[in-house]
Design an enzyme around this catalytic site. Structure first.
Site, PDB file in Angstrom:
ATOM      1  N   CYS A 144       0.859  -1.186   0.000  1.00 50.03           N
ATOM      2  CA  CYS A 144       0.000   0.000   0.000  1.00 50.03           C
ATOM      3  C   CYS A 144       0.890   1.228   0.000  1.00 50.03           C
ATOM      4  O   CYS A 144       1.515   1.543   1.016  1.00 50.03           O
ATOM      5  CB  CYS A 144      -0.934   0.011   1.204  1.00 50.03           C
ATOM      6  SG  CYS A 144      -1.991   1.475   1.254  1.00 50.03           S
ATOM      7  N   CYS A 371     -13.534  18.345   7.369  1.00 48.97           N
ATOM      8  CA  CYS A 371     -13.285  17.164   6.546  1.00 48.97           C
ATOM      9  C   CYS A 371     -14.423  16.951   5.554  1.00 48.97           C
ATOM     10  O   CYS A 371     -14.485  15.907   4.898  1.00 48.97           O
ATOM     11  CB  CYS A 371     -13.101  15.929   7.426  1.00 48.97           C
ATOM     12  SG  CYS A 371     -14.535  15.544   8.461  1.00 48.97           S
TER      13      CYS A 371
END
Length: 413
Positions: A144, A371
């Site tokens: 990842c 966010c």
């Protein structure tokens, strides 16, 4: 389902290319000619890219296009970052908000310090991974490029821990793994309780043995401590804060530092500041280098952790902290009157009730950290309609190659 050839005109908010007919085509870029299979609800499946965009690049991860974690690894960084910045501009302009937009601040690869790993039993073997694109199935993760390499190196022994979590046939464990400065902190969710009320003594012993062998800091099961060799800690400014179980932490220390820098710049010259939705103190402690801070959050564990760290942080202005549900009981205008500036960093739902109180207060400076640009736009409208000016917005790309974008905004009277 039919096939057709079309051209991608732009990339939409969900990271899919969009054709002139309004079809959404994953993994495509502007100006590419594509052959697609048309499905329901304007969704299309990419069969072939007939002409490649010059902005297309080789994805850095072998799981890309299957894993649901990243949507845009195939796009060169400059146009990708411009697209993400334009998303913030578009949302705010649509809400009638005019302001200066700063350059987007992007977290680099291999810096994400927390991941949620799904566990699944496959032919007697336990696999950890992420959900596939638009699917409840999962892909086994072997690499990842977004995550800190220490998290990926831990997957073999995290799989060992996960393997003992299937005592109940309906369990679907998720390991929320955080890389703290003192080691891994793991909170386990999705484990069904058996007749004895939880994991068996044998399972708990196996988890403790694996944790001890690999020097894990703490393991909790829905916040119940299963194993702890030391407290997981993170540094916020001059303070080393011991994290409570399952506590919120910004995904990337780099993005956190970017946001903290913008907030500190905005409160320069202030003497008394409120930090609303403060969490464990990511903004509280850096701001206390400049001003006295009143920190408030509804999460009692986070506030307790913040309070415990105050005495260990040298050279700071006074800090007061309180547990309070700011959705049901926001600070009212009379309480806000003592502050030179107010910082608010709410969850995705935003801070509508608190914004309405700020709008009626005499506070002269407000800094919003968000966010979710959509709920931020709603809250910003409340402030600007009451006389605040939205001075500047800086987009933050904390979740690299995803469609998620954040921001820091500065308001003044």
């Amino acid at each position: 389902m039919g096939e057709q050839v079309s051209t991608i005109t732009r990339v939409g908010f969900q990271g899919d290319g969009i054709t002139p007919e309004g079809l959404f085509v994953p993994l495509t870029l502007p100006d590419e000619q594509v052959r697609i299979a048309v499905g329901k609800d304007n969704q299309a499946r990419l069969l072939e890219v007939l002409s490649l965009s010059p902005e297309r690049t080789e994805p850095p991860c072998k799981h890309f296009s299957v894993c649901g974690g990243c949507a845009l690894q195939h796009w060169e960084m400059t146009p990708y970052s411009a697209w993400k910045r334009d998303m913030v501009i578009s949302v705010l302009e649509k809400a009638g908000l005019e302001t200066e937009f700063g350059p987007i601040l992007t977290t680099p690869p291999e810096t994400r310090r927390r991941v949620g790993l799904h566990a699944k039993k496959i032919k007697g073997r336990t696999e950890l991974g992420f959900k596939m694109r638009r699917s409840w199935e999962q892909v086994r993760i072997e690499e990842c490029p977004v995550a800190d390499p220490a998290l990926i190196r831990a997957i073999p022994y995290l799989s060992e821990i996960a393997s003992v979590l299937f005592e109940h046939p309906k369990s679907a464990p998720i390991l929320q793994v955080t890389l703290s400065q003192t080691g891994l902190d793991i909170d386990i969710r999705g484990v069904e309780r058996n007749k004895s009320g939880g994991l068996s003594a044998d399972a708990r012993m196996q988890i403790a043995m694996i944790a001890g062998e690999h020097d894990i800091a703490r393991i909790t099961l829905s916040e119940e401590i299963l194993y702890q060799s030391r407290l997981p800690s993170v540094r916020f400014g001059r303070a080393l804060v011991d994290l409570p179980p399952a506590s919120f932490l910004q995904a990337s220390a780099k993005s956190e530092a970017d946001m903290v820098g913008l907030v500190k710049e905005a409160i320069a010259g202030c003497k008394n500041v409120a930090d609303l939705f403060c969490g464990a103190g990511a903004f509280t402690f850096p701001m206390a280098e400049i001003a006295s801070v009143y920190a408030v959050d509804g999460a009692g564990g986070a506030v307790s952790a913040l309070k415990a760290a105050i005495g260990r942080a040298p050279g700071l202005k006074p800090i007061r902290a309180e547990t309070r549900d700011l959705f049901r009981r926001p600070l009212v205008r009379e309480e806000l009157s003592v502050f030179d500036a107010v910082v608010f960093d709410p969850p995705r739902a935003g801070a509508e009730a608190q914004a309405r109180e700020l709008a009626q207060s005499k506070v002269s400076k407000v800094i919003g950290v968000s966010c979710n640009p959509q709920t931020f736009a709603r809250d910003a409208q409340i402030l600007t309609q009451s006389g605040f000016k939205l001075d500047k917005v800086t987009p933050i790309d904390q979740f690299l190659w995803s469609t998620h974008v954040e921001l820091v905004a500065v308001f003044s009277r």
